[in-house]
Write a protein that holds these residues in place. Structure first.
Motif, PDB file in Angstrom:
ATOM      1  N   PHE A 150       1.048  -1.128   0.036  1.00  0.00           N
ATOM      2  CA  PHE A 150       0.072  -0.222  -0.097  1.00  0.00           C
ATOM      3  C   PHE A 150       0.960   1.446  -0.071  1.00  0.00           C
ATOM      4  O   PHE A 150       2.496   1.564   0.296  1.00  0.00           O
ATOM      5  CB  PHE A 150      -1.125   0.158   1.263  1.00  0.00           C
ATOM      6  N   PRO A 195      11.791  -2.963  -2.066  1.00  0.00           N
ATOM      7  CA  PRO A 195      11.369  -3.381  -0.754  1.00  0.00           C
ATOM      8  C   PRO A 195      10.576  -2.297   0.057  1.00  0.00           C
ATOM      9  O   PRO A 195      11.515  -1.126  -0.120  1.00  0.00           O
ATOM     10  CB  PRO A 195      12.994  -3.862  -1.176  1.00  0.00           C
ATOM     11  N   ARG A 196      10.713  -2.216   1.240  1.00  0.00           N
ATOM     12  CA  ARG A 196      10.429  -2.584   2.823  1.00  0.00           C
ATOM     13  C   ARG A 196      11.050  -2.950   3.606  1.00  0.00           C
ATOM     14  O   ARG A 196      11.130  -3.893   3.969  1.00  0.00           O
ATOM     15  CB  ARG A 196       8.498  -2.050   2.572  1.00  0.00           C
ATOM     16  N   ALA A 197      11.797  -1.519   4.238  1.00  0.00           N
ATOM     17  CA  ALA A 197      12.043  -2.205   5.632  1.00  0.00           C
ATOM     18  C   ALA A 197      11.551  -2.254   6.563  1.00  0.00           C
ATOM     19  O   ALA A 197      10.080  -2.009   6.935  1.00  0.00           O
ATOM     20  CB  ALA A 197      13.585  -1.132   5.510  1.00  0.00           C
ATOM     21  N   LYS A 203      17.093  -3.916   2.183  1.00  0.00           N
ATOM     22  CA  LYS A 203      17.145  -4.034   1.219  1.00  0.00           C
ATOM     23  C   LYS A 203      17.833  -4.151   0.338  1.00  0.00           C
ATOM     24  O   LYS A 203      17.427  -4.607  -1.386  1.00  0.00           O
ATOM     25  CB  LYS A 203      16.322  -3.069   1.245  1.00  0.00           C
ATOM     26  N   GLU A 220       5.911   4.098   1.659  1.00  0.00           N
ATOM     27  CA  GLU A 220       5.248   3.174   0.803  1.00  0.00           C
ATOM     28  C   GLU A 220       5.562   1.820   1.906  1.00  0.00           C
ATOM     29  O   GLU A 220       6.711   1.509   2.165  1.00  0.00           O
ATOM     30  CB  GLU A 220       6.365   3.097  -0.502  1.00  0.00           C
ATOM     31  N   GLY A 221       4.406   1.311   1.941  1.00  0.00           N
ATOM     32  CA  GLY A 221       4.574   0.219   3.347  1.00  0.00           C
ATOM     33  C   GLY A 221       4.096  -1.261   3.173  1.00  0.00           C
ATOM     34  O   GLY A 221       3.407  -1.488   1.590  1.00  0.00           O
ATOM     35  N   ASP A 236      12.044   4.865   4.037  1.00  0.00           N
ATOM     36  CA  ASP A 236      10.229   4.496   2.729  1.00  0.00           C
ATOM     37  C   ASP A 236       9.739   5.744   2.936  1.00  0.00           C
ATOM     38  O   ASP A 236       8.050   5.533   2.784  1.00  0.00           O
ATOM     39  CB  ASP A 236       9.546   3.095   3.538  1.00  0.00           C
TER      40      ASP A 236
END
Lengths: 124, 124
Positions: free
Chosen positions: A83, B71-73, B8, A93-94, A117
């Motif tokens: 999402f 990518p999300r951390a 990431k 952005e997650g 992010d």
């Protein structure tokens, strides 16, 4: 175990109710003793009352959620969604992973977003 | 704890090495006793040798991965990414969560895609 259709519907409903500004309805998707880790690695929020407070605060910021693609299910009790969370001048952005209980409520929510992010969209 | 930049980078490298068709290099991103659940709810794959076999088989199908967004951390030892896995005539939309060990290797990978997270793209 909740089926994949139910889990994906709950994730879609979560986004709808969040954007409708209804913290009690979002909290109703959770089990009474549910735990939220948002983001993962920060102190968790535990229990229905604290969860409703958490969403009341989040919604008061004016943030709006949008799904990136459809929610994804699994062959177990967990589903996930990507999402964006948008405020004027800020975009997070997650990814969220939700674990369901036997009654189809969310027992645990884990939100993945880290220190970088965040974005600052141009033109806002 | 591995930092968010490292996590990431490993996720991006995972996609690159997968698409380069190098199962040993992908397996090297994992800890020796790592566990893969792909998809979540199916029997896990455990240990370096079994993991290399898993990727050898996956790559032999000709599947290609593409990140959906970055990518999300997180603020802990986990990171996540949304992706598509594409074969001629078939598209899987998934999300993977990776948990890292102290050495920065992947200790656990969980892939979220369920019974209806398949599509048949038109024109293929």
């Amino acid at each position: 175990m909740p089926d994949h259709v139910h889990m994906k519907n709950v994730l879609r409903r979560y986004v709808e109710l969040f954007n409708a500004g209804d913290p009690a309805a979002v909290a109703d998707l959770y089990a009474d003793d549910a735990v939220i880790e948002d983001p993962v690695g920060k102190p968790p929020v535990t229990g229905r009352a604290a969860i409703e407070e958490f969403y009341t605060a989040a919604m008061s910021s004016g943030v709006r959620l949008a799904l990136v693609g459809e929610p994804r299910a699994s062959y177990a009790d967990r589903a996930a969604m990507a999402f964006t969370a948008r405020l004027p001048g800020l975009l997070i952005e997650g990814i969220e992973v939700m674990t369901f209980d036997e009654d189809g409520r969310v027992a645990r929510m884990e939100a993945f977003w880290g220190p970088d992010d965040f974005g600052h969209p141009t033109g806002e």
